[in-house]
Design an enzyme around this catalytic site. Structure first.
Site, short mmCIF file in Angstrom:
data_model
loop_
_atom_site.label_atom_id
_atom_site.label_comp_id
_atom_site.label_asym_id
_atom_site.label_seq_id
_atom_site.Cartn_x
_atom_site.Cartn_y
_atom_site.Cartn_z
CE1 TYR A 21 -3.66 -2.50 0.28
CE2 TYR A 21 -2.29 -3.49 1.98
CZ TYR A 21 -3.36 -3.56 1.10
OH TYR A 21 -4.12 -4.70 1.04
CG ASP A 22 1.69 2.90 -3.39
OD1 ASP A 22 2.72 2.29 -3.06
OD2 ASP A 22 1.08 2.70 -4.46
CB THR A 23 -2.46 6.26 0.15
OG1 THR A 23 -1.90 6.86 -1.03
CG2 THR A 23 -3.15 7.34 0.98
#
Length: 294
Positions: free
Chosen positions: A17-19
């Site tokens: 996950y990036d956010t």
């Protein structure tokens, strides 16, 4: 649901996950005490170039207040990374329903709501005003209805009293078209010494008297996510919501098409998970945010 136990589980999670959207109370802190390991985990995620956003239903504090709290606790956070239900409620009145700025807002709540309303150009009544913070009996004989009140905004109010309820009731029943809005409907919230009644519990007597529901703004409602999306660009499939409460944080993530991580340092316990239907289960569960240290 996947319990996180091994170092490999946590590494896989952080790389997926990036956010990262975080609740605050019960996840990062309890009152003025940080959850063990929270700073290290947030620092690690920033070093990994993750996008961090903090989403809280706490309406007693404005974004400025919340930023000051993060600073005091030694957590690096930018103002535009903070989204509180007081801020989202003010934006809702200003930008979604477009309440005219010559209309006033009657507040059941504290200074955080007042500050955010002021930032959006609204004049408010009630709230922290001395005339409304009284234990004296309320009388209609001495009450003067202000016809310019166009909304009642209710949030957590630790100084709630009969006068505030009575005035709000008058505006909602006598001012035609008066909007009824609540920052959030949390029944309780986690404090450092245990669990206390939340914003939804403050709302309940007024809602019962009116036989009318308020428009809820905070988690799990998508109004809050729309507010975030208006300021931040992110891919929902690469975004995860981290929270301690099933009916707000986890449901908020699921409604928004986000992955969900439940931590057990706040409201929800392991026993609560045994009662859940599959569709309400979080994607991941861990004991504490600090578990992501590896």
């Amino acid at each position: 649901m996947k319990p996180l136990e091994l170092e490999a589980d946590y590494k896989s999670l952080t790389s997926s996950y990036d956010t990262w959207l975080f609740d605050c109370d019960g996840v990062i802190w309890h009152d003025d005490h940080l959850v063990d390991g929270a700073i290290e985990v947030l620092s690690y995620l920033r070093n990994q170039k993750k996008h961090l956003i903090f989403v809280t239903n706490n309406a007693t504090k404005s974004r400025r207040n919340l930023k000051a709290k993060f600073d005091k606790l030694g957590v690096h956070v930018e103002m535009d990374e903070i989204f509180g239900s007081a801020y989202a409620s003010a934006i809702y009145l200003s930008s979604v329903v477009k309440l005219p700025k010559d209309k006033k807002v009657y507040v059941i709540g504290e200074g955080g709501i007042e500050e955010e309303l002021k930032e959006e150009g609204f004049e408010h009544l009630g709230g922290t005003h001395p005339d409304d913070n009284t234990l004296k009996p309320f009388s209609l004989d001495s009450f003067v209805l202000d016809p310019t009140v166009g909304a009642v905004l209710c949030g957590l109010d630790r100084y709630i009293n009969y006068t505030k309820y009575s005035k709000a009731f008058q505006y909602l029943t006598r001012n035609e078209g008066c909007l009824f809005v609540v920052t959030n409907e949390d029944s309780t919230y986690p404090a450092s010494g245990g669990i206390l009644p939340g914003g939804g519990s403050i709302l309940a007597p007024l809602k019962f008297a009116l036989k009318r529901n308020a428009t809820p703004i905070g988690k799990p409602n998508q109004t809050m996510l729309d507010c975030i999306k208006a300021k931040h660009d992110f891919d929902p499939s690469r975004t995860i919501m981290v929270g301690d409460r099933l009916e707000t944080d986890i449901e908020f993530g699921k409604k928004g098409g986000l992955a969900t991580l439940l931590v057990l340092t706040g409201i929800t316990t392991k026993a609560d998970l045994d009662q859940l239907t599959p569709e309400r289960m979080p994607d991941y569960v861990t004991g504490s945010l600090g578990d992501l240290r590896f």
